[in-house]
Design a protein around this motif. Structure first.
Motif, PDB file in Angstrom:
ATOM      1  N   ARG A   1      12.667   9.819   3.727  1.00 23.83           N
ATOM      2  CA  ARG A   1      11.614   9.370   4.648  1.00 23.83           C
ATOM      3  C   ARG A   1      12.119   8.283   5.602  1.00 23.83           C
TER       4      ARG A   1
ATOM      5  N   GLN B   1       3.007   7.559  -6.576  1.00 21.48           N
ATOM      6  CA  GLN B   1       2.124   8.485  -7.294  1.00 21.48           C
ATOM      7  C   GLN B   1       2.904   9.773  -7.559  1.00 21.48           C
TER       8      GLN B   1
ATOM      9  N   VAL C   1       0.838  -1.205   0.000  1.00 17.77           N
ATOM     10  CA  VAL C   1       0.000   0.000   0.000  1.00 17.77           C
ATOM     11  C   VAL C   1       0.871   1.252   0.000  1.00 17.77           C
ATOM     12  N   VAL C   2       1.887   1.262   0.854  1.00 17.01           N
ATOM     13  CA  VAL C   2       2.757   2.451   0.921  1.00 17.01           C
ATOM     14  C   VAL C   2       3.518   2.622  -0.390  1.00 17.01           C
TER      15      VAL C   2
ATOM     16  N   VAL D   1       2.597   1.712  -3.469  1.00 15.89           N
ATOM     17  CA  VAL D   1       1.704   2.228  -4.515  1.00 15.89           C
ATOM     18  C   VAL D   1       1.377   3.705  -4.243  1.00 15.89           C
ATOM     19  N   TYR D   2       1.142   4.017  -2.973  1.00 13.80           N
ATOM     20  CA  TYR D   2       0.822   5.393  -2.601  1.00 13.80           C
ATOM     21  C   TYR D   2       2.004   6.324  -2.873  1.00 13.80           C
ATOM     22  N   ALA D   3       3.223   5.831  -2.536  1.00 13.33           N
ATOM     23  CA  ALA D   3       4.394   6.713  -2.593  1.00 13.33           C
ATOM     24  C   ALA D   3       4.840   6.998  -4.022  1.00 13.33           C
TER      25      ALA D   3
END
Lengths: 113, 246
Positions: A44, A33, A26-27, A29-31
């Motif tokens: 990070r 973007q 999830v992180v 795919v989110y990151a």
């Protein structure tokens, strides 16, 4: 090949990895973007106890889980037994752990903090 | 019509050293079982053929063989079910000794490893009372009794043992029949050997080696489900390990 202790360890590490794998995906795919660079990732993760703990736990669980799985496979397919089987299991565990810890250390240690 | 057709039969001949398939032509008959075919060969064609049987009605568990590559109780397996439909003929049969057990001669295997594992799995009733004690009261509808009943009709034919790919890959594995037997005893309220049994099925060759492939349940001639029994043992051994078992 598998006694109750190894069986339990493999199930517990699998349980541990379910949220870790999902969190990882999830992180990720989110990151990504809007593009992602190595520098952004490191900014990070470096110095972050949370990410160090997250991936440290992931590496430990995967090392145990994978070593036990390969132990069963090598016993059944290659016919390994006794000392050879024990050596292989520990070898796989320590190799995976070393590689994983090295990677976690590389992305979380040091940095701007 | 059926009486005139011929069943092309290959029977494994040999011993522990090795062997090969031998062809026989067996007259096809109505309601013919695979055991009938083997008996015909031994009585009419080659008296030196070694095989094992006793009751002929599916109770004793001694006639199991590999039939066209699949373990079956041969006395209750009709040829019509397994021989295929070869046009113009009576079909084909390949009969071999049970897999995963050492061959003694021809179709006879040494069952000793199979029964040794029953013992190793503590598949033996350990009384908790003397014969002077009053009859134990076991509720037929209790969950434990239902679980025991589900596995109790095993006839020790070793079909599940021959079907199991884990046994094939791991000779130390106790196998489905022995573990199924252990599970029926784990659910027997009268048994006093539970701690030893839990230890026995938690060992290196124990229930945790099962990959739940289900071949035992698929091929059991009595439609038992050793896979489910083994899953039950996994649960109980884990509980015992964590100290959650009564």
């Amino acid at each position: 090949m598998l006694d109750v202790r190894l069986y339990l360890l493999q199930r517990l590490t699998a349980l541990m990895m379910i949220p870790l794998v999902l969190g990882h995906l999830v992180v990720m795919v989110y990151a990504v973007q809007g593009g992602l660079t190595a520098a952004e990732i490191l900014s990070r993760t470096q110095g972050s106890l949370v990410w160090g703990g997250f991936y440290g736990a992931f590496v430990l669980a995967a090392s145990i889980h994978g070593a036990i799985g390969l132990r069963a496979i090598s016993a059944e397919v290659l016919g390994l037994r006794g000392v050879g089987l024990t050596a292989l299991s520990w070898g796989v565990f320590l190799t995976l752990l070393l590689l994983g810890v090295r990677a976690v250390y590389a992305v979380t240690a040091g940095g701007p903090a | 019509m059926l009486e005139q057709s011929i069943l092309a039969t290959s029977v494994w001949r040999g011993d522990a050293e090795g062997g090969e398939f031998q062809r026989f032509e067996v007259p096809r008959r109505d309601s013919q079982t695979v055991l009938d075919v083997v008996t015909h060969i031994q009585q009419e064609l080659d008296p030196s053929l070694a095989y094992r049987f006793a009751c002929r009605v599916g109770m004793c568990g001694s006639c199991a063989m590999m039939v066209n590559g699949v373990p079956r109780w041969t006395c209750r397996t009709h040829v019509s079910k397994v021989s295929g439909n070869v046009s113009g003929g009576g079909g084909e049969l390949q009969i071999a000794p049970l897999r995963n057990l050492p061959v003694i001669r021809d179709l006879v295997v040494d069952m000793a490893p199979f029964f040794d594992k029953w013992t190793a799995a503590e598949g033996v009733f350990r009384p908790s009372e003397t014969r002077a004690a009053p009859m134990a009261k076991v509720q037929p509808g209790s969950p434990a009794r239902a679980a025991a009943n589900a596995g109790i009709e095993c006839i020790n034919c070793a079909v599940c043992y021959a079907a199991c790919d884990v046994v094939a890959g791991n000779t130390d594995y106790l196998g489905p029949a022995a573990l199924n037997r252990a599970w029926t005893l784990v659910n027997d309220a009268r048994d006093g050997g539970q701690a030893e049994r839990i230890d026995a099925v938690s060992s290196e060759g124990g229930c945790h080696n099962c990959h739940s492939m289900g071949s035992c349940a698929q091929f059991c001639p009595n439609a038992l489900n050793p896979t489910a029994a083994i899953a039950g043992l996994k649960r109980e051994t884990v509980k015992a390990k964590l100290g959650w078992r009564r």
